[in-house]
Design a protein around this motif. Structure first.
Motif, PDB file in Angstrom:
ATOM      1  N   ALA A  38      -0.512   4.726   0.519  1.00 29.14           N
ATOM      2  CA  ALA A  38      -0.273   3.389  -0.030  1.00 29.14           C
ATOM      3  C   ALA A  38       1.232   3.180  -0.168  1.00 29.14           C
ATOM      4  N   ILE A  39       1.675   2.005   0.266  1.00 31.68           N
ATOM      5  CA  ILE A  39       3.112   1.684   0.199  1.00 31.68           C
ATOM      6  C   ILE A  39       3.262   0.334  -0.494  1.00 31.68           C
ATOM      7  N   TRP A  40       4.236   0.239  -1.377  1.00 28.78           N
ATOM      8  CA  TRP A  40       4.559  -1.047  -2.012  1.00 28.78           C
ATOM      9  C   TRP A  40       6.043  -1.326  -1.802  1.00 28.78           C
ATOM     10  N   HIS A  41       6.330  -2.482  -1.222  1.00 31.68           N
ATOM     11  CA  HIS A  41       7.710  -2.901  -1.001  1.00 31.68           C
ATOM     12  C   HIS A  41       8.019  -4.024  -1.996  1.00 31.68           C
ATOM     13  N   PHE A  42       8.848  -3.720  -2.966  1.00 35.42           N
ATOM     14  CA  PHE A  42       9.213  -4.691  -4.001  1.00 35.42           C
ATOM     15  C   PHE A  42      10.562  -5.330  -3.691  1.00 35.42           C
ATOM     16  N   ASP A  43      10.709  -6.584  -4.124  1.00 36.50           N
ATOM     17  CA  ASP A  43      12.016  -7.225  -4.187  1.00 36.50           C
ATOM     18  C   ASP A  43      12.060  -7.947  -5.533  1.00 36.50           C
ATOM     19  N   PHE A  44      12.825  -7.418  -6.461  1.00 37.21           N
ATOM     20  CA  PHE A  44      12.849  -7.958  -7.831  1.00 37.21           C
ATOM     21  C   PHE A  44      13.883  -9.067  -8.010  1.00 37.21           C
ATOM     22  N   TYR A  45      14.427  -9.595  -6.899  1.00 45.33           N
ATOM     23  CA  TYR A  45      15.501 -10.594  -7.036  1.00 45.33           C
ATOM     24  C   TYR A  45      15.071 -11.776  -7.904  1.00 45.33           C
ATOM     25  N   ARG A  46      13.831 -12.218  -7.749  1.00 45.33           N
ATOM     26  CA  ARG A  46      13.337 -13.371  -8.510  1.00 45.33           C
ATOM     27  C   ARG A  46      12.492 -12.969  -9.713  1.00 45.33           C
ATOM     28  N   PHE A  47      12.497 -11.720 -10.023  1.00 45.90           N
ATOM     29  CA  PHE A  47      11.677 -11.237 -11.135  1.00 45.90           C
ATOM     30  C   PHE A  47      12.395 -11.532 -12.450  1.00 45.90           C
ATOM     31  N   ASP A  48      11.802 -12.375 -13.297  1.00 43.72           N
ATOM     32  CA  ASP A  48      12.486 -12.682 -14.558  1.00 43.72           C
ATOM     33  C   ASP A  48      11.533 -12.764 -15.749  1.00 43.72           C
TER      34      ASP A  48
END
Ligand SMILES: Nc1ncnc2c1ncn2[C@@H]1O[C@H](COP(=O)(O)OP(=O)(O)OP(=O)(O)O)[C@@H](O)[C@H]1O
Ligand SMILES: [Mg+2]
Length: 226
Positions: free
Chosen positions: A146-156
């Motif tokens: 299992a792979i998860w690719h996160f991008d937290f740029y818009r995570f607020d």
């Protein structure tokens, strides 16, 4: 080979639900006031022996290993990603990707996922925050990954951490990759490996790799270029 002996000060703070939080500063041992942080400039031949210290207890957590590389073009990024994909330690691993907008974080992840066997389009998770993948097997194991690719740029919204199940994802095994980890500061666990990517004047990418755990150290020890 240059060799620096430094201390990494790690402030262990308790978070809601007792999750550990790590603030990593790289501090040259020669600095008397321990306030000034210093990042080593990327260099193709640099290898640095560092120490990770828990600020609260003074205990040595783990010796850090730092490698610096230059990816002169995307082909170099692809070669590095292909080498990383051959490491069994990736099966349960968290890799942080640091760098400005356009540094090449998503490009690196695309090359890594393709080398692992992901087929089809690999979307940037900038809007979705996370894109999941499931591989039936990898180049090194006849087992699912299992792979998860996160991008937290818009995570607020910290509530999203719970609601979207991110806490559960980071508690489970598999490969987690995170762009813009700074935006989820205090929620993420300590990364096994942190990549810092910086665009150079000639468009090459200077890359600093920091192994922060035994898993990260195993990855760095085996990956090429050494
Ligand atoms: N090693 C490299 N050499 C030259 N160009 C590269 C390299 N890696 C990536 N690029 C180029 O940089 C551009 C931006 O890359 P990418 O989208 O991966 O950046 P990013 O760090 O994910 O940015 P963001 O923070 O916006 O998500 C792309 O056009 C890509 O082709
Ligand atoms: Mg990106």
């Amino acid at each position: 080979m240059r060799r620096h002996v430094c201390h990494i000060a790690v402030k262990a703070l308790l978070q809601p639900r007792q999750q550990s939080r790590f603030c990593v500063r790289q501090i040259d041992a020669t600095y008397s006031d321990l306030c000034e942080s210093e990042f080593l400039p990327p260099a193709a031949d640099a290898g640095n022996q560092l120490t990770l210290i828990d600020q609260a207890t003074g205990d040595v957590v783990h010796p850090l290993i730092v490698k610096s590389l230059v990816w002169s073009d995307e082909a170099a990024t692809r070669l590095f990603a292909a080498s990383l994909a051959q490491q069994p330690a990736l099966a349960n691993c968290f890799i942080e990707l640091h760098g400005d907008l356009g540094a090449g974080k998503t490009s690196f992840v695309r090359h890594l996922l393709q080398a692992l066997g992901v087929q089809g389009r690999i979307k940037s998770p900038t809007y979705a925050v996370v894109e999941p993948y499931e591989l039936a097997r990898t180049p090194t194991a006849d087992q699912p990954l299992a792979i998860w690719h996160f991008d937290f740029y818009r995570f607020d919204d910290p509530q999203e951490w719970e609601d979207a199940g991110f806490r559960d994802i980071f508690a489970s095994s598999g490969l987690k990759l995170a762009e813009w980890p700074e935006k989820a500061h205090g929620m993420l666990p300590l990364a096994d490996l942190a990549l810092h990517i910086e665009v150079q004047d000639d468009e090459a990418r200077a890359v600093r790799l920091i192994a922060q755990t035994p898993t990260g150290a195993a990855l760095l020890a085996a990956v090429s270029p050494a």
